[in-house]
Scaffold this motif. Structure first.
Motif, PDB file in Angstrom:
ATOM      1  N   UNK A  37      -2.671 -39.198 -16.158  1.00 21.87           N
ATOM      2  CA  UNK A  37      -2.706 -40.036 -14.959  1.00 21.87           C
ATOM      3  C   UNK A  37      -1.440 -40.869 -14.811  1.00 21.87           C
ATOM      4  N   UNK A  38      -0.676 -41.026 -15.885  1.00 21.74           N
ATOM      5  CA  UNK A  38       0.591 -41.749 -15.766  1.00 21.74           C
ATOM      6  C   UNK A  38       1.700 -40.851 -15.215  1.00 21.74           C
ATOM      7  N   UNK A  39       1.474 -39.549 -15.190  1.00 19.63           N
ATOM      8  CA  UNK A  39       2.417 -38.626 -14.558  1.00 19.63           C
ATOM      9  C   UNK A  39       2.077 -38.557 -13.073  1.00 19.63           C
ATOM     10  N   UNK A  40       2.578 -39.539 -12.317  1.00 22.56           N
ATOM     11  CA  UNK A  40       2.167 -39.683 -10.914  1.00 22.56           C
ATOM     12  C   UNK A  40       2.635 -38.483 -10.100  1.00 22.56           C
ATOM     13  N   UNK A  41       1.875 -38.188  -9.067  1.00 23.00           N
ATOM     14  CA  UNK A  41       2.087 -37.001  -8.240  1.00 23.00           C
ATOM     15  C   UNK A  41       3.083 -37.288  -7.114  1.00 23.00           C
ATOM     16  N   UNK A  42       4.082 -36.437  -6.961  1.00 25.82           N
ATOM     17  CA  UNK A  42       5.073 -36.613  -5.905  1.00 25.82           C
ATOM     18  C   UNK A  42       4.461 -36.282  -4.543  1.00 25.82           C
ATOM     19  N   UNK A  43       4.743 -37.165  -3.564  1.00 29.12           N
ATOM     20  CA  UNK A  43       4.200 -36.981  -2.218  1.00 29.12           C
ATOM     21  C   UNK A  43       5.289 -36.984  -1.158  1.00 29.12           C
ATOM     22  N   UNK A  44       6.568 -36.874  -1.570  1.00 29.90           N
ATOM     23  CA  UNK A  44       7.680 -36.781  -0.635  1.00 29.90           C
ATOM     24  C   UNK A  44       8.243 -38.118  -0.220  1.00 29.90           C
ATOM     25  N   UNK A  45       9.585 -38.143   0.055  1.00 27.20           N
ATOM     26  CA  UNK A  45      10.267 -39.337   0.565  1.00 27.20           C
ATOM     27  C   UNK A  45      10.044 -40.557  -0.318  1.00 27.20           C
ATOM     28  N   UNK A  46      10.261 -40.383  -1.639  1.00 24.00           N
ATOM     29  CA  UNK A  46      10.107 -41.475  -2.601  1.00 24.00           C
ATOM     30  C   UNK A  46       8.709 -42.079  -2.555  1.00 24.00           C
ATOM     31  N   UNK A  47       7.739 -41.246  -2.284  1.00 23.11           N
ATOM     32  CA  UNK A  47       6.343 -41.668  -2.304  1.00 23.11           C
ATOM     33  C   UNK A  47       5.587 -40.846  -3.341  1.00 23.11           C
ATOM     34  N   UNK A  48       4.642 -41.498  -3.992  1.00 28.01           N
ATOM     35  CA  UNK A  48       3.918 -40.866  -5.084  1.00 28.01           C
ATOM     36  C   UNK A  48       2.445 -41.266  -4.993  1.00 28.01           C
ATOM     37  N   UNK A  49       1.627 -40.515  -5.714  1.00 25.35           N
ATOM     38  CA  UNK A  49       0.190 -40.756  -5.702  1.00 25.35           C
ATOM     39  C   UNK A  49      -0.277 -40.929  -7.144  1.00 25.35           C
ATOM     40  N   UNK A  50      -0.985 -42.018  -7.404  1.00 25.55           N
ATOM     41  CA  UNK A  50      -1.529 -42.278  -8.722  1.00 25.55           C
ATOM     42  C   UNK A  50      -3.037 -42.134  -8.722  1.00 25.55           C
ATOM     43  N   UNK A  51      -3.545 -41.338  -9.646  1.00 27.85           N
ATOM     44  CA  UNK A  51      -4.986 -41.148  -9.751  1.00 27.85           C
ATOM     45  C   UNK A  51      -5.552 -42.110 -10.787  1.00 27.85           C
ATOM     46  N   UNK A  52      -6.796 -42.452 -10.644  1.00 25.54           N
ATOM     47  CA  UNK A  52      -7.418 -43.464 -11.482  1.00 25.54           C
ATOM     48  C   UNK A  52      -8.103 -42.833 -12.680  1.00 25.54           C
ATOM     49  N   UNK A  53      -7.777 -43.357 -13.836  1.00 19.30           N
ATOM     50  CA  UNK A  53      -8.321 -42.823 -15.082  1.00 19.30           C
ATOM     51  C   UNK A  53      -9.670 -43.463 -15.391  1.00 19.30           C
ATOM     52  N   UNK A  54      -9.684 -44.773 -15.497  1.00 17.36           N
ATOM     53  CA  UNK A  54     -10.901 -45.471 -15.880  1.00 17.36           C
ATOM     54  C   UNK A  54     -11.171 -46.612 -14.909  1.00 17.36           C
ATOM     55  N   UNK A  55     -12.413 -47.002 -14.804  1.00 20.07           N
ATOM     56  CA  UNK A  55     -12.772 -48.066 -13.865  1.00 20.07           C
ATOM     57  C   UNK A  55     -13.855 -48.968 -14.441  1.00 20.07           C
ATOM     58  N   UNK A  56     -13.587 -49.625 -15.597  1.00 18.61           N
ATOM     59  CA  UNK A  56     -14.587 -50.562 -16.098  1.00 18.61           C
ATOM     60  C   UNK A  56     -14.728 -51.745 -15.150  1.00 18.61           C
ATOM     61  N   UNK A  57     -15.920 -52.259 -15.054  1.00 18.22           N
ATOM     62  CA  UNK A  57     -16.211 -53.439 -14.220  1.00 18.22           C
ATOM     63  C   UNK A  57     -15.912 -53.213 -12.744  1.00 18.22           C
ATOM     64  N   UNK A  58     -15.822 -51.949 -12.322  1.00 17.27           N
ATOM     65  CA  UNK A  58     -15.677 -51.654 -10.905  1.00 17.27           C
ATOM     66  C   UNK A  58     -14.303 -51.908 -10.322  1.00 17.27           C
ATOM     67  N   UNK A  59     -13.285 -52.142 -11.148  1.00 19.67           N
ATOM     68  CA  UNK A  59     -11.934 -52.327 -10.631  1.00 19.67           C
ATOM     69  C   UNK A  59     -10.939 -51.654 -11.567  1.00 19.67           C
TER      70      UNK A  59
END
Length: 311
Positions: A37-59
């Motif tokens: 999840x730290x290898x963020x996904x390229x989305x073009x024009x210096x934009x990237x997408x980060x996916x969430x690994x864990x979500x303790x306590x709802x955040x």
């Protein structure tokens, strides 16, 4: 999102990890899931997408957003310029149900230094704003604060042993402990459930990955940014006789700064030497010096957190 086990909730909140919350359940090795999840996904024009690994306590865990923002910035800088610092403000809680949009702005590329601004956005609003700086390695003045003398990791109890001593059933906590990408060994008593025996504004914690990281100084620096959000605020709690499980207490990270002094190798135990020089106005400041086991000072961290404690 809480369970009926205060120990589980406290540990999950500190480490950003709760059993069974991986965004990619097919990845079963905790450190591999983190790296993915730290290898963020390229989305073009210096934009990237980060996916969430864990979500303790709802955040979303703050260290995840920091590390993903740094990872996005590094993808717009040449490999010859590793990060030497970043400064970020946490603006809103992260929503674990949607990916994080990471927009990078190229502020400057000089002969030796580069600077980038990163906005981490969800639902059209920033949740983190960061500026990171990068530098071509060079020689110059060189000194460091010495590493203090503390017990070595093998001389200290594991988290499982600490919890067992406190009367917790390890069979109930087993899945959570096995899902951790890092092992922690506190020199002082951990503050998961109960305060420490002394009100002191300092502590030391050994931390290492639970399995080897892939090679690469850059990846190791990004992973260290993730884990730098683990325990840096604990000295504020320790100074006031509080624990993470204190009833009614609310905490939140406000900002986070990190300086990389020397190349990072996170294949071994690192020592986090932490202190809180001040707390006031419902805020506490935490500082940490991060040492390799041979005494080399690798990085310094500063973070201010909000602490609201029932009267």
């Amino acid at each position: 999102m809480t369970s009926n086990d205060p120990a589980r909730d406290a540990l999950a909140a500190i480490t950003g990890v709760d059993a069974g919350t991986s965004a990619n359940p097919s990845v079963t090795v905790p450190i591999d899931a983190l790296v993915s999840i730290l290898d963020v996904e390229e989305a073009g024009d210096d934009r990237f997408l980060g996916h969430n690994y864990h979500a303790p306590n709802g955040r979303i865990f703050g260290g995840q957003v920091l590390a993903q923002a740094l990872a996005a910035a590094t993808k717009t800088v040449g490999d010859d310029r590793p990060p030497h610092s970043f400064h970020g403000y946490f603006l809103r809680p992260g929503d674990p149900s949607v990916p994080i949009e990471l927009a990078v702005e190229r502020l400057r590329d000089g002969r030796s230094f580069s600077a980038r601004r990163v906005q981490a956005v969800q639902h059209g609003k920033p949740i983190l704003s960061m500026i990171a700086s990068f530098q071509i390695p060079s020689g110059g003045l060189d000194h460091q604060a010495p590493m203090p003398e503390v017990p070595r990791p093998h001389e200290l109890p594991t988290i499982a042993e600490r919890l067992a001593e406190a009367g917790h059933r390890l069979e109930d906590l087993g899945p959570l402990l096995r899902s951790q990408p890092f092992e922690l060994r506190h020199v002082q008593n951990p503050l998961f459930l109960t305060p420490g025996p002394e009100k002191i504004a300092e502590q030391a914690v050994w931390i290492r990955p639970t399995s080897p990281l892939p090679a690469g100084d850059l990846l190791h620096a990004i992973v260290l940014a993730y884990v730098s959000d683990y325990t840096v605020l604990e000295p504020t709690l320790r100074a006031h006789g509080l624990a993470w499980a204190t009833p009614g207490m609310k905490t939140a990270s406000l900002d986070h700064a990190m300086w990389f002094h020397r190349p990072v190798s996170f294949d071994e135990w690192l020592l986090f030497v932490e202190e809180s020089p001040s707390a006031s106005g419902a805020r506490g400041l935490g500082l940490a010096r991060i040492y390799a086991s041979d005494g080399t000072l690798l990085a310094t961290v500063g973070q201010e957190g909000m602490f609201r404690v029932p009267e």
